[in-house]
Design an enzyme around this catalytic site. Sequence first.
Site, PDB file in Angstrom:
ATOM      1  CE1 TYR A  33     -11.110  -0.021  -5.184  1.00 20.78           C
ATOM      2  CE2 TYR A  33     -12.430  -1.978  -4.808  1.00 20.78           C
ATOM      3  CZ  TYR A  33     -11.214  -1.353  -4.807  1.00 20.78           C
ATOM      4  OH  TYR A  33     -10.088  -2.043  -4.434  1.00 20.78           O
ATOM      5  CE  LYS A 147     -12.444  -1.222  -1.332  1.00 19.18           C
ATOM      6  NZ  LYS A 147     -11.256  -2.013  -1.646  1.00 19.18           N
ATOM      7  CD  GLU A 180      -3.030  -2.005   1.880  1.00 23.05           C
ATOM      8  OE1 GLU A 180      -4.054  -2.355   2.457  1.00 23.05           O
ATOM      9  OE2 GLU A 180      -2.912  -0.906   1.289  1.00 23.05           O
ATOM     10  CG  LEU A 205      -8.576   0.089   2.130  1.00 23.47           C
ATOM     11  CD1 LEU A 205      -8.903   1.465   1.540  1.00 23.47           C
ATOM     12  CD2 LEU A 205      -9.246  -0.991   1.324  1.00 23.47           C
TER      13      LEU A 205
HETATM   14  N1  PMP Z   1      -6.144  -3.608   1.347  1.00 21.99           N
HETATM   15  C1  PMP Z   1      -6.421  -3.438   0.044  1.00 21.99           C
HETATM   16  C2  PMP Z   1      -5.403  -2.783  -0.826  1.00 21.99           C
HETATM   17  C3  PMP Z   1      -7.655  -3.872  -0.487  1.00 21.99           C
HETATM   18  O1  PMP Z   1      -7.939  -3.680  -1.782  1.00 21.99           O
HETATM   19  C4  PMP Z   1      -8.572  -4.528   0.362  1.00 21.99           C
HETATM   20  C5  PMP Z   1      -9.869  -5.058  -0.182  1.00 21.99           C
HETATM   21  N2  PMP Z   1     -10.813  -4.050  -0.345  1.00 21.99           N
HETATM   22  C6  PMP Z   1      -8.241  -4.686   1.711  1.00 21.99           C
HETATM   23  C7  PMP Z   1      -7.017  -4.221   2.173  1.00 21.99           C
HETATM   24  C8  PMP Z   1      -9.193  -5.355   2.674  1.00 21.99           C
HETATM   25  O2  PMP Z   1     -10.322  -4.558   2.914  1.00 21.99           O
HETATM   26  P1  PMP Z   1     -11.726  -5.164   3.365  1.00 21.99           P
HETATM   27  O3  PMP Z   1     -11.466  -6.013   4.570  1.00 21.99           O
HETATM   28  O4  PMP Z   1     -12.550  -3.971   3.667  1.00 21.99           O
HETATM   29  O5  PMP Z   1     -12.243  -5.965   2.212  1.00 21.99           O
END
Ligand code: PMP
Length: 293
Positions: A33, A147, A180, A205
């Site tokens: 996603y 993701k 994270e 991620l």
């Molecule tokens: N880490 C994880 C595990 C996430 O689910 C997200 C949100 N998608 C992020 C980091 C931050 O990613 P982004 O800045 O692309 O929203």
Amino acid sequence: MSRIAYVNGQYLLHSEAAVHIEDRGYQFADGVYEVFALHRGQMVGEKGHMERLTHSLNELRIDWPISRRALAIIIREVARRNRVKDGLVYLQITRGVARRDHPFPKDCESSLVVTARQLPPLDKEALRQGVGVITIPDIRWKRHDIKSVSLLPNILGKQQAREAGAYEAWMVSEDGMVTEGTSTNAWIVTKSGQLVTHNVSHAILNGITRLSVLEAATGAGLSFEERPFSVAEAMEAKEAFVTSSTSHVKAVTSIDGESVGNGHVGELTGQLLDLYVDFIEAKGGPANTSIWN
Ligand code: PMP
């Protein structure tokens, strides 16, 4: 106005939109996603999200359901039909519908669902209200760079945070390093004033917001280190914050109930929020997405 969802070639009433019970996303979490933020009618970091989506699909060997160009059009169309100017577009691609069996099915077409949701516009004052995080063991599989819709550890962690009255849970690897948050990237400003966030690897991620903040910081001549940091280092930090497409740059003022720094939103955090908003408004999102090429 009724909400509209896109499902495999059709724009449907959200309340009536559905996928098959043997969709592999439903049965195996066999899908990926993306969440795109919309800010003042503009998509934030579209190129980065598309590159990351390509990476996730390639790593799981899931076919593109349609071309990348067609997908870009559908994303805009779903936002338009739902009249979303500030909010998010959610996109999910699964391996498709097939009789339940673990190996990849033959002749299976991947499924595509796109929805959009209005959210309150980015509010700097609200983002400057500090929030708390808790720390929990990182019990996920070892490919956080993908993701995947398989988010059980993340939802359990987020629920644990909520039950503890915290905004987010920071996940900690077996060697004591913060990887994270359950849906955000984690940042600190060390005792000596150094901005730090985890380096790009399979352990995190790589957030599109993370990349924007790094580019905005570079543009402003601010230095940073991309490396893991321990819970102990975070506890001693001057400042902390989280980033994501929907949390933007959100100040963290406590970790496991202990104040970060003086317990108030840090100076650099506030500056980075301003830089981030200016950056996405001027540039639209990160230019440096080569990590996924
Ligand atoms: N880490 C994880 C595990 C996430 O689910 C997200 C949100 N998608 C992020 C980091 C931050 O990613 P982004 O800045 O692309 O929203």
